[in-house]
Design an enzyme around this catalytic site. Structure first.
Site, short mmCIF file in Angstrom:
data_model
loop_
_atom_site.label_atom_id
_atom_site.label_comp_id
_atom_site.label_asym_id
_atom_site.label_seq_id
_atom_site.Cartn_x
_atom_site.Cartn_y
_atom_site.Cartn_z
CE LYS A 170 -1.66 3.13 2.01
NZ LYS A 170 -1.52 4.57 1.61
N GLY A 201 -4.32 3.25 -2.28
CA GLY A 201 -5.45 3.61 -1.43
C GLY A 201 -5.04 4.53 -0.30
N GLY A 207 -4.58 1.09 4.15
CA GLY A 207 -3.40 0.83 4.99
C GLY A 207 -3.79 0.11 6.27
CB CYS A 279 12.96 9.91 7.70
SG CYS A 279 13.65 8.62 6.67
CD GLU A 369 10.27 13.35 10.63
OE1 GLU A 369 9.18 12.78 10.86
OE2 GLU A 369 11.24 12.77 10.13
#
Ligand code: NAP
Ligand code: MG
Length: 462
Positions: A170, A201, A207, A279, A369
């Site tokens: 996904k 999706g 998910g 990240c 973050e």
């Protein structure tokens, strides 16, 4: 605008049972470029059943043959490298040269690394009077983000397939077209039907259905810590294996003996690349107080050079989040030395390359973050202070240390609570384990360590 109606399930593109769709937007000009199905739980179930049915055959396929399929996959991706780069640029917005050099090239290298690892891996070993078998974990539910859309798919699918697992993917709703290209490459390679399946999706629908599906043995997720925490809880409740690659707030520690100008330039480039949507980006630059003002000037000048070079953020929502973070940093007392919260262009989800100085460790911009082109420069008093600041977040994904001598940087890196540290600008290694300490995640991707995530052991005693 292209409208696609298929999900890749059981070896073919099949119309989704769900009639919902996702509009794919080009973040550079805000135009809708495509529409793809938004799978429902029923579609996810069909895909998981296909993966389950294909598992015994693929698990029993000799590793050398699995390796040969992965080598063919690498070649199929390489043959499509231009199309991959153009597609990533269209749906993520990154400049084409970066899409070619990173978004297309890195996954090709990673697929190649797993072709080699699968061919050479010891799937059986002797331990005294036992033979230990390293067997595939089973059906993998892979959930990926948009920031490195193909890399994150390949970093899960390639080791899973090398291990003998079957996969349901996904991908992020923002970047489904790159995922479709990957499925086309898989199809071309002629993997047995059901070994790899793609359901485009929405996270909370497709998910979640995938993570909760009782016939999924391992959930491998990359994305935000908030969603990762929920997925970990769901997997824990069902006693499923789980791998989580989550956020980061990595420190770039410039020790007093370092080549300051070089360290600052590489540090700014690291944060601005992919518009800060990385990240492992070194979003906190730590500089000794004696060299602080010089470093801030260098960083501001370096960031300004990216103004016309960086792409937009992936979506309006991300742009708004990032602008909100910049405003919050200023409200908490940071000093703006480059960029700022205003939109630099009338069209597209752009944010100016931004540098915040006088950031202190407890400020939100030093803890959360941001996922945008925003660098915070922090001041430290001495090495112990630098270490405290570097380790002083809930995250531990990456980092960097710069010093006059490598040994000095290594000594500091050993004390950092983080999964990756680049020493004096060390290069990315697609075979080195990648993953987080603390809340940056559970498990490792890439290389032999990434392969091990998809294996479980069985001991036979003689
Ligand atoms: P996200 O929501 O965590 O998305 C990652 C993946 O998880 C996507 O495929 C997403 O689907 C899916 N997802 C969302 N909710 C889910 C649920 N309840 N159950 C199962 N799957 C679910 O991240 P994002 O919205 O793309 O970005 C938000 C923030 O996450 C960023 O600002 C950044 O801080 C962080 N992030 C980190 C990384 C990383 O590499 N560590 C990557 C991307 C983002 P949808 O696409 O439909 O949401
Ligand atoms: Mg989301």
């Amino acid at each position: 605008m292209k409208a696609y109606d298929g999900l890749y399930i059981d070896g073919a593109w099949r119309p989704a049972a769900s009639t919902d769709t996702i509009e794919v937007v080009n973040p550079a000009d805000e135009r809708v470029i495509a529409r793809v199905p938004a799978a429902g739980p029923g579609d996810v179930d069909t895909a998981v059943r296909a993966a389950r049915a294909a598992l015994p055959g693929w698990a029993a396929t000799p590793p050398a043959e699995r390796a040969a399929r992965l080598a063919a996959l690498r070649d199929a991706l390489a043959a499509r490298k231009d199309e991959i780069a153009e597609t990533v640029t269209a749906e993520l917005g990154s400049p084409l040269a970066f899409s070619q050099a990173v978004h297309a090239a890195v996954p090709i290298a990673v697929a190649g690394s797993y072709a080699e690892l699968a061919a050479g891996h010891a799937f059986e070993e002797k331990v005294g009077n036992s033979t230990v078998l390293h067997e595939p974990v089973g059906v993998v539910g892979a959930i990926t983000p948009w920031n490195y859309p193909l890399h994150q798919i390949v970093a899960k699918a390639a080791p899973a397939l090398a291990a003998g697992c079957t996969v349901v993917l996904k991908p992020a709703e923002n970047t489904p077209l790159t995922a479709r290209l990957f499925a086309e490459a898989i199809h071309e390679v002629g993997l047995p039907a059901g070994v790899f399946n793609l359901v485009t999706g929405l996270g909370p629908v497709a998910g979640q259905a995938l993570a909760e599906h009782p016939d999924v043995d391992l959930v491998s997720f990359t994305g935000s810590t908030a969603v990762g925490r929920r997925i970990g809880a769901v997997a824990g409740g069902a006693v499923k294996r789980v791998a989580l690659e989550l956020g980061g707030k990595s420190a770039n520690v410039i020790l007093p003996s370092a080549d300051l100008a070089h360290a600052v330039h590489v540090g700014v480039a690291n944060v601005m690349s992919n518009s800060g949507q990385t990240c492992s980006a070194w979003t906190r630059m730590l500089v000794h107080r004696d060299r602080y003002d010089e470093a801030v000037d260098l960083a501001a000048a370096a960031a300004a050079k990216y103004a016309d070079r960086i792409g937009p953020l992936v979506s309006a929502a991300q742009r708004d989040r990032v602008r909100g973070h910049i405003e919050k940093g200023l409200a908490e007392g940071a000093r703006l030395v480059a960029g700022g919260p205003e939109s630099p262009r009338a069209q597209g989800y752009f944010v100016s390359p931004t540098v915040l100085a006088d950031v202190t460790p407890e400020m939100t911009v030093a803890q959360e973050e941001i996922f945008g082109p925003v660098l915070s420069v922090l001041r430290y008093e001495d090495e112990e202070d630098a270490l405290r600041i570097a380790n002083g977040t809930v995250y531990g994904l990456a980092g960097a240390v710069w010093a006059g001598e490598e040994a000095e940087a290594v000594a500091f890196a050993r004390r950092m609570d983080t999964g990756q540290v680049d020493i004096n600008g060390g290069r990315f290694n697609p075979r080195a384990p990648f993953g987080g300490y603390k809340q940056s995640g559970v498990g490792r991707e890439l290389g032999a360590h990434g392969l091990a995530e998809y294996l479980q052991t069985k001991s036979l005693q003689f």
